[in-house]
Design an enzyme around this catalytic site. Structure first.
Site, PDB file in Angstrom:
ATOM      1  N   GLY A 224       0.846  -1.184   0.210  1.00 59.95           N
ATOM      2  CA  GLY A 224       0.021  -0.029  -0.098  1.00 59.95           C
ATOM      3  C   GLY A 224       0.804   1.255   0.068  1.00 59.95           C
ATOM      4  O   GLY A 224       1.856   1.441  -0.558  1.00 59.95           O
ATOM      5  N   ILE A 225       0.371   2.165   0.705  1.00 58.57           N
ATOM      6  CA  ILE A 225       0.940   3.589   0.781  1.00 58.57           C
ATOM      7  C   ILE A 225       2.307   3.361   1.295  1.00 58.57           C
ATOM      8  O   ILE A 225       3.251   4.173   0.960  1.00 58.57           O
ATOM      9  CB  ILE A 225       0.153   4.706   1.555  1.00 58.57           C
ATOM     10  CG1 ILE A 225      -1.156   4.736   1.057  1.00 58.57           C
ATOM     11  CG2 ILE A 225       0.891   5.853   1.931  1.00 58.57           C
ATOM     12  CD1 ILE A 225      -2.213   5.596   2.083  1.00 58.57           C
ATOM     13  N   ASP A 244       7.709  -4.032   8.936  1.00 57.45           N
ATOM     14  CA  ASP A 244       6.424  -4.348   8.858  1.00 57.45           C
ATOM     15  C   ASP A 244       6.444  -5.421  10.079  1.00 57.45           C
ATOM     16  O   ASP A 244       7.372  -5.746  10.288  1.00 57.45           O
ATOM     17  CB  ASP A 244       6.059  -4.654   7.316  1.00 57.45           C
ATOM     18  CG  ASP A 244       4.365  -4.375   7.419  1.00 57.45           C
ATOM     19  OD1 ASP A 244       3.590  -4.847   8.118  1.00 57.45           O
ATOM     20  OD2 ASP A 244       4.097  -3.595   6.369  1.00 57.45           O
ATOM     21  N   ASN A 291       4.106   5.308   9.103  1.00 51.99           N
ATOM     22  CA  ASN A 291       2.834   4.873   8.214  1.00 51.99           C
ATOM     23  C   ASN A 291       1.952   3.862   8.448  1.00 51.99           C
ATOM     24  O   ASN A 291       0.876   3.652   8.226  1.00 51.99           O
ATOM     25  CB  ASN A 291       3.450   4.612   6.780  1.00 51.99           C
ATOM     26  CG  ASN A 291       2.439   3.808   5.944  1.00 51.99           C
ATOM     27  OD1 ASN A 291       1.655   4.694   5.072  1.00 51.99           O
ATOM     28  ND2 ASN A 291       2.594   2.657   5.963  1.00 51.99           N
ATOM     29  N   ALA A 292       2.499   2.644   9.270  1.00 49.07           N
ATOM     30  CA  ALA A 292       1.683   1.726   9.737  1.00 49.07           C
ATOM     31  C   ALA A 292       0.359   2.321  10.371  1.00 49.07           C
ATOM     32  O   ALA A 292       0.455   2.969  11.202  1.00 49.07           O
ATOM     33  CB  ALA A 292       2.469   0.841  10.699  1.00 49.07           C
ATOM     34  N   LEU A 300     -19.858   3.679  17.733  1.00 51.64           N
ATOM     35  CA  LEU A 300     -19.710   3.481  19.246  1.00 51.64           C
ATOM     36  C   LEU A 300     -20.350   2.683  19.894  1.00 51.64           C
ATOM     37  O   LEU A 300     -20.014   1.921  20.796  1.00 51.64           O
ATOM     38  CB  LEU A 300     -19.491   4.886  19.629  1.00 51.64           C
ATOM     39  CG  LEU A 300     -18.768   5.035  21.134  1.00 51.64           C
ATOM     40  CD1 LEU A 300     -17.448   4.799  20.957  1.00 51.64           C
ATOM     41  CD2 LEU A 300     -19.174   6.176  21.907  1.00 51.64           C
ATOM     42  N   ALA A 301     -21.761   2.301  19.696  1.00 48.76           N
ATOM     43  CA  ALA A 301     -22.742   1.554  20.224  1.00 48.76           C
ATOM     44  C   ALA A 301     -21.895   0.089  20.216  1.00 48.76           C
ATOM     45  O   ALA A 301     -22.345  -0.422  21.152  1.00 48.76           O
ATOM     46  CB  ALA A 301     -24.016   1.603  19.685  1.00 48.76           C
ATOM     47  N   ASN A 302     -21.089  -0.316  18.992  1.00 50.09           N
ATOM     48  CA  ASN A 302     -20.891  -1.487  19.040  1.00 50.09           C
ATOM     49  C   ASN A 302     -19.201  -1.803  19.035  1.00 50.09           C
ATOM     50  O   ASN A 302     -19.067  -2.730  18.823  1.00 50.09           O
ATOM     51  CB  ASN A 302     -21.456  -1.993  17.427  1.00 50.09           C
ATOM     52  CG  ASN A 302     -22.978  -1.973  17.087  1.00 50.09           C
ATOM     53  OD1 ASN A 302     -23.638  -2.474  18.207  1.00 50.09           O
ATOM     54  ND2 ASN A 302     -23.265  -1.540  16.270  1.00 50.09           N
ATOM     55  N   TYR A 356     -10.469   5.254  15.122  1.00 49.78           N
ATOM     56  CA  TYR A 356      -9.485   5.846  13.973  1.00 49.78           C
ATOM     57  C   TYR A 356      -9.461   7.199  13.936  1.00 49.78           C
ATOM     58  O   TYR A 356      -8.300   7.774  13.666  1.00 49.78           O
ATOM     59  CB  TYR A 356     -10.012   4.981  12.804  1.00 49.78           C
ATOM     60  CG  TYR A 356      -9.363   5.420  11.410  1.00 49.78           C
ATOM     61  CD1 TYR A 356      -7.952   4.479  11.243  1.00 49.78           C
ATOM     62  CD2 TYR A 356      -9.477   6.335  10.539  1.00 49.78           C
ATOM     63  CE1 TYR A 356      -7.128   4.763   9.944  1.00 49.78           C
ATOM     64  CE2 TYR A 356      -8.845   6.399   9.450  1.00 49.78           C
ATOM     65  CZ  TYR A 356      -7.362   5.670   9.201  1.00 49.78           C
ATOM     66  OH  TYR A 356      -6.628   6.007   8.334  1.00 49.78           O
TER      67      TYR A 356
HETATM   68  N1  LIG Z   1      -5.908   4.000   2.057  1.00 45.01           N
HETATM   69  C1  LIG Z   1      -6.543   5.456   2.450  1.00 45.01           C
HETATM   70  O1  LIG Z   1      -7.204   5.680   1.682  1.00 45.01           O
HETATM   71  C2  LIG Z   1      -6.020   5.881   3.686  1.00 45.01           C
HETATM   72  C3  LIG Z   1      -6.592   7.192   3.888  1.00 45.01           C
HETATM   73  C4  LIG Z   1      -6.134   8.007   5.098  1.00 45.01           C
HETATM   74  C5  LIG Z   1      -4.922   7.507   5.834  1.00 45.01           C
HETATM   75  N2  LIG Z   1      -4.508   6.214   5.514  1.00 45.01           N
HETATM   76  C6  LIG Z   1      -3.431   5.858   6.424  1.00 45.01           C
HETATM   77  O2  LIG Z   1      -2.171   5.578   5.488  1.00 45.01           O
HETATM   78  C7  LIG Z   1      -1.582   4.539   6.161  1.00 45.01           C
HETATM   79  C8  LIG Z   1      -1.222   3.320   4.980  1.00 45.01           C
HETATM   80  O3  LIG Z   1      -2.439   3.093   4.672  1.00 45.01           O
HETATM   81  P1  LIG Z   1      -2.780   1.840   3.799  1.00 45.01           P
HETATM   82  O4  LIG Z   1      -3.987   2.004   2.988  1.00 45.01           O
HETATM   83  O5  LIG Z   1      -1.580   1.667   2.954  1.00 45.01           O
HETATM   84  O6  LIG Z   1      -2.918   0.472   4.686  1.00 45.01           O
HETATM   85  P2  LIG Z   1      -2.657  -1.098   4.227  1.00 45.01           P
HETATM   86  O7  LIG Z   1      -3.316  -1.646   5.345  1.00 45.01           O
HETATM   87  O8  LIG Z   1      -2.580  -1.403   2.982  1.00 45.01           O
HETATM   88  O9  LIG Z   1      -0.971  -0.975   5.002  1.00 45.01           O
HETATM   89  C9  LIG Z   1      -0.757  -0.912   6.228  1.00 45.01           C
HETATM   90  C10 LIG Z   1       0.580  -1.668   6.736  1.00 45.01           C
HETATM   91  O10 LIG Z   1       0.902  -1.427   7.879  1.00 45.01           O
HETATM   92  C11 LIG Z   1       1.359  -2.605   8.562  1.00 45.01           C
HETATM   93  N3  LIG Z   1       0.933  -2.763   9.998  1.00 45.01           N
HETATM   94  C12 LIG Z   1       0.022  -2.731  10.752  1.00 45.01           C
HETATM   95  N4  LIG Z   1      -0.058  -2.757  11.967  1.00 45.01           N
HETATM   96  C13 LIG Z   1       1.473  -2.928  12.117  1.00 45.01           C
HETATM   97  C14 LIG Z   1       2.123  -3.041  13.293  1.00 45.01           C
HETATM   98  N5  LIG Z   1       1.690  -3.127  14.550  1.00 45.01           N
HETATM   99  N6  LIG Z   1       3.574  -3.032  13.263  1.00 45.01           N
HETATM  100  C15 LIG Z   1       4.328  -2.942  12.068  1.00 45.01           C
HETATM  101  N7  LIG Z   1       3.229  -2.743  10.970  1.00 45.01           N
HETATM  102  C16 LIG Z   1       2.161  -2.686  11.025  1.00 45.01           C
HETATM  103  C17 LIG Z   1       0.605  -3.543   7.857  1.00 45.01           C
HETATM  104  O11 LIG Z   1       0.968  -4.847   7.929  1.00 45.01           O
HETATM  105  C18 LIG Z   1       0.507  -3.291   6.507  1.00 45.01           C
HETATM  106  O12 LIG Z   1       1.555  -3.499   5.688  1.00 45.01           O
HETATM  107  C19 LIG Z   1      -2.295   4.085   7.470  1.00 45.01           C
HETATM  108  O13 LIG Z   1      -1.715   4.763   8.676  1.00 45.01           O
HETATM  109  C20 LIG Z   1      -3.701   4.736   7.170  1.00 45.01           C
HETATM  110  O14 LIG Z   1      -4.410   4.742   8.430  1.00 45.01           O
HETATM  111  C21 LIG Z   1      -4.834   5.463   4.322  1.00 45.01           C
END
Ligand SMILES: NC(=O)c1ccc[n+]([C@@H]2O[C@H](COP(=O)([O-])OP(=O)(O)OC[C@H]3O[C@@H](n4cnc5c(N)ncnc54)[C@H](O)[C@@H]3O)[C@@H](O)[C@H]2O)c1
Length: 450
Positions: A224-225, A244, A291-292, A300-302, A356
């Site tokens: 991903g990102i 990761d 980034n993770a 919130l209710a659930n 979140y």
């Molecule tokens: N995709 C979107 O539209 C979007 C929008 C806003 C913000 N974000 C933020 O961007 C970031 C990346 O998003 P993404 O869509 O690529 O997510 P993704 O789920 O594709 O990738 C997230 C990565 O973080 C790793 N990770 C999770 N928990 C971890 C931990 N405890 N230790 C180490 N690594 C861990 C996962 O294994 C995964 O490889 C995140 O912080 C997300 O909240 C994403």
């Protein structure tokens, strides 16, 4: 996940139907391609106040076609509405506007350009931060730029973007980095933003490899990102360390090998995560990208305690604990760049995401509060707040919400991981210490929280 609506809207039948029904008609955005050298491939128009001359002197490094309108920067050719070339980039210096009367310069400058922009053109307005001005009328005129620029950004078509940069004292000499980012396809999915720049002691020495000699750690880099951030930082010359969780080991190692970097498998929430990281980074670190992140959505209710705790632990607590440990141990070097991946959910709020959104808003607050205390070491800390980005995370969103997320923005589409990565790479540059304690949205000017 591919966005089939964009393909449809850009087919000849789809284009006509979308137009007839008044539906959103997103265009394919121009993005930075490997091997490209010039930020602007086309005509750059410069106009307005005292910074225009300064910009025209550095503009020859950005493009071959420099034009002026309304002023006479010495290195530019006069642009004549209706006769001059279509414009790929525009900079208007509004920093000397001090009265309501002078605001009409905005209309006079921009109106003739509106029908003369190329596809994916990038526009910038420069101003002075209102809070730094003593004269209330001058502050009001400068604040007016915000309403003007955010509105004009919404009127642009064909993938064009517009931002407002408030240039602080001493930041006038450091505009090349921001111009290279905001006037090029690197900022394809950034629009309607207001940015504050201050002075910064460090500079980029080689624009073809702006991160050369810098060591970067990216968490969540297996996909991903995060994977895109690691690739982009490596492209820009950084030595990359990808982190990761252990189950992602094979993907992580394959990417690290391809980028000539190193992989660390570690859960960032592990009790000994900070100790392990400090041990694995004996030579220090210049760029830290948190980034993770995870989602565990429920109203919130659930909301279960497990869902709440997991999201706060990964998204907020781990970046806090690890950054503090890396600072205190001296692992994060002077002039380091810390970048926190937030989200527009943390700005606008989002149904089903109390956990979140709290975590992401907390990251923005962290950057704001920590930045002033790190100035004396030249360290910057910022949040990047993506909107809807096409990744595995958003592929799991139900269809209706996914479509709404994509279309409810000025650019009418989701962004790509590359769009977020380019913003992170700009913030990671030595000269980007001029930008700190802020949140940069990469959201196509999403209507959420705008
Ligand atoms: N995709 C979107 O539209 C979007 C929008 C806003 C913000 N974000 C933020 O961007 C970031 C990346 O998003 P993404 O869509 O690529 O997510 P993704 O789920 O594709 O990738 C997230 C990565 O973080 C790793 N990770 C999770 N928990 C971890 C931990 N405890 N230790 C180490 N690594 C861990 C996962 O294994 C995964 O490889 C995140 O912080 C997300 O909240 C994403």
């Amino acid at each position: 996940m591919s966005d089939r609506y964009i393909d449809f809207a850009n087919s000849s039948f789809g284009h006509r139907l979308v137009g007839a029904l008044g539906l959103p008609s997103p265009v394919r955005l121009e993005r930075w391609q490997a091997g490209r050298l010039r930020p602007i491939e086309g005509a750059l128009l410069i106009g307005g106040g005292p910074l225009a001359e300064r910009i025209s002197t550095l503009a020859s490094r950005l493009t071959d076609g420099i034009y002026s309108y309304g002023t006479e920067p010495s290195m530019a050719t006069a642009w004549i509405p209706g006769h001059g070339p279509k414009l790929k980039a525009v900079v208007f210096d509004a920093s000397d506007l001090q009265h309501t009367d002078q605001l009409k310069q905005l209309r006079e400058f921009f109106q003739p350009l509106m029908k003369n922009l190329e596809h994916s053109a990038h526009l910038l307005i420069l101003g002075r931060a209102p809070e730094t001005l003593r004269d209330p009328f001058a502050a009001s005129a400068q604040r007016a730029l915000e309403g003007f620029s955010r509105s004009l950004a919404k009127e642009l078509r064909s993938g064009a973007t517009l931002q407002l940069i408030y240039v602080g004292d001493g930041a006038e000499d450091q505009l090349e980095g921001p111009l290279r980012f905001f006037l090029s396809p690197k900022s394809a999915f950034v629009s309607g933003q207001v940015i504050r720049l201050s002075a910064c002691a460090t500079q980029v020495s080689d624009w073809t490899r702006p991160l050369a000699g810098r060591k970067a750690l990216v968490t969540g880099a297996a996909r991903g990102i995060g994977a895109s951030i690691a690739e982009t930082l490596a492209r820009d010359g950084a030595e990359v360390i990808l982190l990761d969780v252990p189950p992602a080991k094979s993907d992580l190692e394959a990417l690290a090998a391809r980028l000539g970097g190193r992989a660390i498998t570690l859960d960032i929430c592990a009790d000994d995560a900070a100790t392990q990281l400090i041990e694995q980074l004996p030579d220090g670190l210049d760029i830290l990208v948190h980034n993770a992140g995870i989602t565990r959505d429920k109203t919130l209710a659930n909301m279960t305690p497990e869902f709440w705790d997991a999201v706060l632990a990964v998204n907020l607590n781990a970046p806090q604990v690890l950054t503090k440990a890396l600072l205190d141990s001296g692992t994060l070097r002077d002039n380091a760049r810390v970048i926190l991946l937030a989200s527009i959910s943390g700005i606008a709020g989002n149904r089903g995401q109390t956990n979140y959104a709290a975590s992401k808003a907390g990251l923005i607050g962290l950057a704001q509060a920590w930045a002033p205390t790190l100035l004396d070491r030249g360290i910057s800390i910022n949040a990047v707040a993506p909107g809807f980005i096409e990744t595995q995370m958003t592929a799991h969103i139900p269809f209706g919400l996914r479509e709404a997320g994509r279309r409810m923005s000025s650019l009418g589409q989701g962004g790509l991981p590359q769009d977020v990565a380019e913003a992170v790479a700009w913030l990671a540059q030595p000269g980007s210490g001029a930008f700190t304690g802020q949140a940069l949205r990469v959201c196509g000017q999403s209507v959420l929280g705008a």
